[in-house]
Design an enzyme around this catalytic site. Sequence first.
Site, short mmCIF file in Angstrom:
data_model
loop_
_atom_site.label_atom_id
_atom_site.label_comp_id
_atom_site.label_asym_id
_atom_site.label_seq_id
_atom_site.Cartn_x
_atom_site.Cartn_y
_atom_site.Cartn_z
N LYS A 203 0.86 -1.18 0.00
CA LYS A 203 0.00 0.00 0.00
C LYS A 203 0.89 1.23 0.00
O LYS A 203 1.62 1.49 0.97
CB LYS A 203 -0.92 0.01 1.22
CG LYS A 203 -1.88 1.19 1.27
CD LYS A 203 -2.79 1.10 2.49
CE LYS A 203 -3.76 2.26 2.57
NZ LYS A 203 -4.63 2.16 3.77
N ARG A 213 -10.65 10.25 1.46
CA ARG A 213 -10.64 10.96 2.75
C ARG A 213 -11.87 11.84 2.89
O ARG A 213 -12.34 12.08 4.00
CB ARG A 213 -9.33 11.73 2.90
CG ARG A 213 -8.16 10.77 3.07
CD ARG A 213 -6.78 11.39 3.01
NE ARG A 213 -5.78 10.33 3.05
CZ ARG A 213 -4.51 10.51 2.76
NH1 ARG A 213 -4.07 11.70 2.40
NH2 ARG A 213 -3.66 9.49 2.81
N ARG A 224 1.01 9.89 5.95
CA ARG A 224 1.23 8.50 6.38
C ARG A 224 2.50 7.91 5.77
O ARG A 224 2.62 6.70 5.63
CB ARG A 224 0.00 7.67 5.99
CG ARG A 224 -1.26 8.14 6.70
CD ARG A 224 -2.49 7.43 6.22
NE ARG A 224 -3.65 7.90 6.97
CZ ARG A 224 -4.90 7.94 6.49
NH1 ARG A 224 -5.14 7.53 5.26
NH2 ARG A 224 -5.89 8.39 7.23
N GLU A 240 7.49 -6.88 1.49
CA GLU A 240 6.26 -6.78 2.28
C GLU A 240 5.32 -7.96 1.99
O GLU A 240 4.71 -8.53 2.90
CB GLU A 240 5.55 -5.46 1.97
CG GLU A 240 6.26 -4.21 2.45
CD GLU A 240 5.97 -3.91 3.92
OE1 GLU A 240 5.37 -4.75 4.61
OE2 GLU A 240 6.34 -2.80 4.35
N LYS A 255 -2.09 -1.55 -3.75
CA LYS A 255 -2.94 -0.36 -3.73
C LYS A 255 -2.06 0.88 -3.79
O LYS A 255 -1.10 0.98 -3.01
CB LYS A 255 -3.79 -0.35 -2.45
CG LYS A 255 -4.70 0.85 -2.28
CD LYS A 255 -5.47 0.78 -0.96
CE LYS A 255 -6.39 1.99 -0.81
NZ LYS A 255 -7.10 1.98 0.48
N TYR A 320 -14.94 1.09 -7.58
CA TYR A 320 -16.22 1.74 -7.32
C TYR A 320 -17.19 1.56 -8.48
O TYR A 320 -18.37 1.87 -8.34
CB TYR A 320 -16.00 3.23 -7.00
CG TYR A 320 -15.17 3.42 -5.76
CD1 TYR A 320 -15.74 3.32 -4.49
CD2 TYR A 320 -13.79 3.64 -5.84
CE1 TYR A 320 -14.98 3.46 -3.35
CE2 TYR A 320 -13.02 3.78 -4.69
CZ TYR A 320 -13.62 3.69 -3.45
OH TYR A 320 -12.86 3.81 -2.31
#
Length: 333
Positions: A203, A213, A224, A240, A255, A320
Amino acid sequence: MSFSAGRGFPSNRPRRLRRTAALRRAVAETRVHPADLVLPMFVREGLSEPRAIASMPGVMQHTRDSLRKAVVSAVNAGVGGVMIFGVPETRDADGSGADDPNGILNVAIRDIIAEVGDSTVVISDLCLDEFTSHGHCGVLTASGAVDNDATLERYASMALAQAAAGAHVLGASGMMDGQIGHVRGVLDASGDTDTALLAYAAKYASACYGPFRDAVESALEGDRRTYQQDPANATEALREVRLDIAEGADIVMVKPAGPYLDILSRVAAESEVPVAAYQVSGEYAMIEAAAEKGWIDRERMIVESVTSIKRAGAQMICTYWAEELAELLRTGY
């Protein structure tokens, strides 16, 4: 390339197989199926009716009731799964609403399971950012840094609450080191060996998350970048992924999807578990905005963008457009 005798023209003509739509379909190397698609959905505490998200045209913050109806609609369209994000009315530093059995996300999971049962895959968001007053994905130290190991304890408590609510898959999206191993251990110790874990293994700290957000009314202070991946790095993503698989991840995710198709392809080539990708809010918003301006063909761009994610190696695609695309595929677009 060979040439026809005496004419100097090519005899090998790849264009022959592109001549009609039927021919193109017959030799297509990549096919998107509705079952590949996962629909991300938002449910907000305290709403009396669904609320439009301005930066994501066509996407809503749902009430509990409208969420149930929308999930049924997605199931009827053949969408393979839904991913649920909760938006609480109040937040605190520890994100206490995240593991409250009566918190908005957990009650919404119970609502959906009561409505559709096992007829679709219900994925919950296992992260604190929607629930914390500072908007970070974990709890903070006195100096304001994200405390990795203290956050793991909060994730474990969330996992138990979401599993008890009936989620089939827990989407661990916080990018804390060791999150999959810790959560898997706590679930197994509780006797829950069946709930699956989807690791947001790669990510990235992307600019593409802005509209999301808005959707969760994020209270983020700062950024972040200390825990999400640096967009400059590729090998780190494979590290990862290996760590998450070793810790017990059942699915790994990349992502965002579109800007990181190279990463997705490398992960898919190496992973021994299914690979997911998330076509995030910024990708959605950019295409919708360009289409609204008349600069691109909206439906063709939707199909092309999702096909590219499948072609790169994703077996599950969070988008979406999942329900709309499922309908397009069903009608033979």
